[in-house]
Write a protein that holds these residues in place. Sequence first.
Motif, PDB file in Angstrom:
ATOM      1  N   ALA A  52      -0.415  -8.661  -0.707  1.00 35.51           N
ATOM      2  CA  ALA A  52      -0.306  -7.243  -0.935  1.00 35.51           C
ATOM      3  C   ALA A  52      -1.584  -6.631  -0.944  1.00 35.51           C
ATOM      4  O   ALA A  52      -1.525  -5.355  -0.443  1.00 35.51           O
ATOM      5  N   ASN A  80      10.725  -2.816  -2.947  1.00 33.82           N
ATOM      6  CA  ASN A  80       9.773  -2.809  -4.163  1.00 33.82           C
ATOM      7  C   ASN A  80      10.528  -1.785  -5.374  1.00 33.82           C
ATOM      8  O   ASN A  80      10.330  -2.284  -6.488  1.00 33.82           O
ATOM      9  N   ASN A 108      11.680  -3.233  -8.908  1.00 39.03           N
ATOM     10  CA  ASN A 108      11.023  -2.632  -9.953  1.00 39.03           C
ATOM     11  C   ASN A 108      12.095  -2.158 -10.981  1.00 39.03           C
ATOM     12  O   ASN A 108      11.997  -2.353 -12.161  1.00 39.03           O
ATOM     13  N   GLY A 120       5.081 -10.548 -11.431  1.00 37.29           N
ATOM     14  CA  GLY A 120       4.634  -9.370 -10.819  1.00 37.29           C
ATOM     15  C   GLY A 120       3.055  -9.235 -10.685  1.00 37.29           C
ATOM     16  O   GLY A 120       2.319  -9.625 -11.554  1.00 37.29           O
ATOM     17  N   GLY A 162       3.020  -3.645  -6.524  1.00 40.62           N
ATOM     18  CA  GLY A 162       4.465  -2.927  -5.848  1.00 40.62           C
ATOM     19  C   GLY A 162       4.330  -1.744  -5.624  1.00 40.62           C
ATOM     20  O   GLY A 162       4.702  -0.923  -4.455  1.00 40.62           O
TER      21      GLY A 162
END
Length: 525
Positions: free
Chosen positions: A331, A401, A405, A464, A468
Motif C-alpha cells: 500500500a 477499498n 471499508n 486494516g 485503504g
Amino acid sequence: MLIAWMRRAAAALRSSMTAQIGVSITLISVMLVAGCGYAVMRMTREQLREGGEVLMLANLAFLHEDLAVAQYDVERIGQRLVNRIETQLGSLHVALLDDQRRLLAASDWFDVPLEVLPKSALSTNEIPPGITHRKLRWLQQLYGPLTEVWTTPDGRMYRLLVAEIPVPEGQPRAARGPLAVALALEVTQTRDAVLHGWKVFFGALVASVVAASVLGMLIARRIVIAARRLGTAASRISARALHERLALADAPRELQESGLAFNRMLDRLESAFKRLSEFSSDLAHDLRTPINNLLGEAQVTLSKPRTAEEYRAVLESAVEDYERISRLIEAMLFIARAEDARASLQCEWIEMRQAAERVRDYFEPLADERGITLACELHCKPQAATRVWADKTLLVRAIGNLVTNALRHATPGSDVRLAATPYDDGACLIEVSNEGPAIEADEQARIFERLYRIDPSREGSATGSGLGLAIVKSIMDLHGGRATVTSGTGQRTVFGLWFPGPRGADSPVGEAVPRSREVEQSLGL
C-alpha cells in the motif's frame, strides 16, 4: 584588462538588486538632465541666432527706406547711412555694393573680405513688414538659410547676410542695376556665452551623475531593506520553528504578495511536516506490533529445542503477521507511485454496469458471511451511456477499498449499496453507502489521510492498515477527480467518487452536461 574589469562589473551588477536599482536611478536621472539640458541649450542657441537675423533684417528694411528717401544717391548719402547703423548698433557692420559686388560705401569697422560674403542674396522686396521670429522661419522655409557664419583669423565670429535692393529706373546714381547690401553682425560674445552655457551644462551633468549615484544607492538600499528583513526572518525558520511566519504589516505592497505566498508555502510545509511526523509515528506503530510478535515468537521458540510440529505451528502463526507487513508495504509503495506526477494512467471507456457486477460478485461471499446485503444500483436514463472514463485496474481497486471499508463498519443485518450515476459527457459519480456509526465532522476532514483511524485505540489493526482510504484519494487525484464523505447521526454514511471524464474530443456531449456540472459544484469541485 579593461574588458575583464567590465565583465566583473557586469557580473556584480547582475548579482545585486541594490546596484541594479541604483544604476537605473542614475541612468534615468542622467538621461533626464542631459535631455533637458541639451534641449534648453539648443533652443537658446536657436533663439539667439533668430534674434540676430531679425535684427539684421529690420536694419536692412530701415536702410532700404532711407535709400528710397535719398533717391538711391549712394555717393552722396551712402557713407552716412552705413555709419549711422554702425553707430546705433556697434556690433552690426554694413557695406553697400554695386551689382558687380564692388564696394561703394562701408562703415568704419566693416573689415569682412568681399570674397567670403554669401553668394546668394535676399531681395528686400521679400522681407515682410513687422518682421518676427515666425515670419523669419517662414522666409527660411522659402529660401533656406538666410545667413552664414564666418570666423576671423583672430577668433572673432560674424553672421553674414547679403541682400539685394532693387533701384527704380530714372534714379540718379553712379552705377546701373540693383544695389547689394552686406551686413556683418558680430556674434563673438554670443558664441562665448553659448560655450560657457555648454560648460555649465556638462558640469551640472557630472554633478548630477555623482548626486544621482549617491542618492540612487541610498534609495536602493532603502527599498531593498524590506526584502532583506524578510530574508532575515525567513532564515530563522527551520524544521524546529515552522510555526514562525513573515511579518508583513510594515512590508511594502510590492512585497506583500510574495510574503503571503511564502507564508502560505510555510503553512503547507508545516502541515506536510506534521502529517509526515504523524505518518512516521503511525507507520512505526503498525510495523512494531507484527515485528514484536514475530520477534517474541522466534525468541520463545529458540529458547529450547522444539519438535518439527512446534516449529511448524510457529511458522503458521507468523504467516498472518507477514501478510500484514506485506500489505502495508504494498500500500505504501502504491501511494508513493501515485503521488509521482509522472505516473501515467491507462484510461479507457469502462462499462459501469459490468464493473459494478464484478465488484458485487467478488464481495458478496464476505457480505453474506457478515449478514449484510450488498446491492448495486445504476442511475441513468434509458438508452443513455453507462460508461466511465478511468483506469480499469485503479477503478476496481478504489471501489473495492470503499466496499471493504463499508462492510467492515456496517451494522449486521443492514445493507451496503453501490450506486453509479454516469453522465453523457463522460463524468461519473460512484457512491458506496452503509448503515453504521456516524463519522464526526472533524474526522471526515482527516479520514482520507494515511494511517488515520477513527478508533484511537487502533482496534482491528491486524486486519486494516489504515491506508485503504488514502489509496482511494490517491487514485482520484490521479484521475483529476475527488473523493468525498458525508455522514451524520440517523443517516447513512456515503463515500463518493467523482470521475470528471475525458478532457478531449472523445467526450460525448449531451443533455446531461449541465447536470454533471451541478454535481461538480455540489461536491465542491
